[in-house]
Write an enzyme that holds these catalytic residues in place. Sequence first.
Site, PDB file in Angstrom:
ATOM      1  N   LYS A 158     -17.038   9.431  10.115  1.00  7.45           N
ATOM      2  CA  LYS A 158     -17.429   9.405   8.705  1.00  7.45           C
ATOM      3  C   LYS A 158     -18.518  10.457   8.473  1.00  7.45           C
ATOM      4  O   LYS A 158     -18.218  11.614   8.306  1.00  7.45           O
ATOM      5  CB  LYS A 158     -17.848   7.994   8.307  1.00  7.45           C
ATOM      6  CG  LYS A 158     -16.655   7.018   8.349  1.00  7.45           C
ATOM      7  CD  LYS A 158     -17.013   5.639   7.907  1.00  7.45           C
ATOM      8  CE  LYS A 158     -15.773   4.759   7.769  1.00  7.45           C
ATOM      9  NZ  LYS A 158     -14.980   4.599   8.984  1.00  7.45           N
ATOM     10  N   ARG A 209       0.817  -1.208   0.000  1.00  9.95           N
ATOM     11  CA  ARG A 209       0.000   0.000   0.000  1.00  9.95           C
ATOM     12  C   ARG A 209       0.855   1.265   0.000  1.00  9.95           C
ATOM     13  O   ARG A 209       1.796   1.389   0.768  1.00  9.95           O
ATOM     14  CB  ARG A 209      -0.920   0.010   1.225  1.00  9.95           C
ATOM     15  CG  ARG A 209      -1.872  -1.167   1.222  1.00  9.95           C
ATOM     16  CD  ARG A 209      -2.815  -1.138   2.409  1.00  9.95           C
ATOM     17  NE  ARG A 209      -3.667  -2.336   2.388  1.00  9.95           N
ATOM     18  CZ  ARG A 209      -4.943  -2.346   2.673  1.00  9.95           C
ATOM     19  NH1 ARG A 209      -5.559  -1.236   2.998  1.00  9.95           N
ATOM     20  NH2 ARG A 209      -5.626  -3.463   2.641  1.00  9.95           N
TER      21      ARG A 209
END
Length: 561
Positions: free
Chosen positions: A350, A110
Amino acid sequence: MESITRQSVRLCPFINKTASSLRNVQTLQQSNMPLLAQKCPFMGQAMQKAHLATAAAPEAARAPSDTGASSQASVQDSMMAEHGTKESKFDYDGLFEREIQKKRTDKSYRFFNNMNRLAKEFPMAHRQMEHDKVTVWCSNDYLALSKNQQVVDVMKKTLDKYGAGAGGTRNIAGHNQHAIRLEAEIAALHKKEGALVFSSCFVANDAVISLLGQKLKDLVIFSDELNHASMIVGIKHASTTKHIFKHNNLEHLEQLLASYPKSTPKLIAFESVYSMSGSVADIGKICDLAEKYGALTFLDEVHAVGLYGPHGAGVAEHCDFEPHRKVGVASPSFATTMDRVDMITGTLGKSFGTVGGYVASSSRLIDWLRSYAPGFIFTTSLPPAVMAGAAEAIRYQRSHLDLRQSQQRHTAYVKKGLADLDIPVIPNPSHIVPVLIGNPDLARQASEILMDKHRIYVQAINFPTVARGTERLRITPTPGHTDDLSDILLEAVDDVFNTLQLPRVRDWEMQGGLIGVGEANYEAEPNLWTEEQLQLTNGDLHPNVKEPIFDQLEVSSGVRV
């Protein structure tokens, strides 16, 4: 020599037993110690090795010496060698390098992009240099509340008055009015008796599930195969029997439940919206099974809070949309789907634009978690400004139905545009737009082309977040992603597919399809939001949703008896 003698008494069982004191050992040295030593199973073996080594040496290399002294010296040297170590230490760096190389080889390594989201230019961000700006299309700040002025103003005022940090755990440093208010807001949002705030929802899921496993003797946990890593870790830490049921397959779940007596304690752990596929659980039917077989229900609403239901409480609220809309912050006269779920976890990081996690449930269960969960007890509290901002975000979005509707409309626009271009999108009834690539290296390249050529940031999703062969780009529109930005995105994605010659829907059809893309006879689920619901306005919400006053939860501070 005396130091060697002392070591002999300490290390050799034979000499230790034969000589009860140093004086006795010295007497043995002067008499027949080598002979006695040969009878020792430890020293005898060492002497034999020393003798063989001496015999193998060239005659000229042997210095003339007294035979007895030579034997004693050989014994001493051999004894010291046996108890020393000539091994090198473990190759820690080598292990780390090999493990990292594995990820590079299978293309799952990643790379983190330097993204600095600009509050006043949402959804824009700059990279390392401020002039290097891109449009962010993969953030989970679903309602853009991280830059909402009301939320920011509350956080600034709280920061100026109460400082940057909480000062420690609530157990030691105490808690504050911001924690009390936030937990009251969360409990009211989910219409539960109590709530408890954690440093993140990962910590909340781990803490709750693991504690249930540790405290409920013979608990059996039933987990959806696509559950989030936080739930999987919690189940591991629970150290109890577990069963994995096929994703959203209630027949399989019932088969597993039916294999245990109703009296056996059980927990069904699942999510409402699965973030990487966008699929949605049938919460009502899972509750039916839980009641039939005597199980508790644990529902993760992380990717649903703020986005579903008339007041943003998630999919469980959305299941009874109209009854909840009509009564506002009050509870309908019947047991709703939200009521039937035993534990609901969610995030503040979020849709609510800040950071942290929580669980909402009965006051008794919340008090139990507050008293026993290490993930709560031993973790420093969230800063006051963060908790004040999160509470403000929950209050703001509760009365702003238009935020949820705007997000849904923009999602529908992007999904339709991709379908018109024959771009493969994993079908789902939610706000997630997963563009199927099917190869880790190509997914990475697609992300890089979008960034470098089109100034668009969409992160590639690879293993272990998703299964190998199902790699994808995950797009998440927000109220700030207007149609003109969406058109730019659609043109860019089409260019990426042409450049890399990525398979389109017709190509997946020829291969038999994959996870709903190009599969024959696949029946797509209707969107969770109906056209009627999307036509409502903020004025159609009950007046009590605007600035309601909630009483402090007794369980937040501890229940007095």
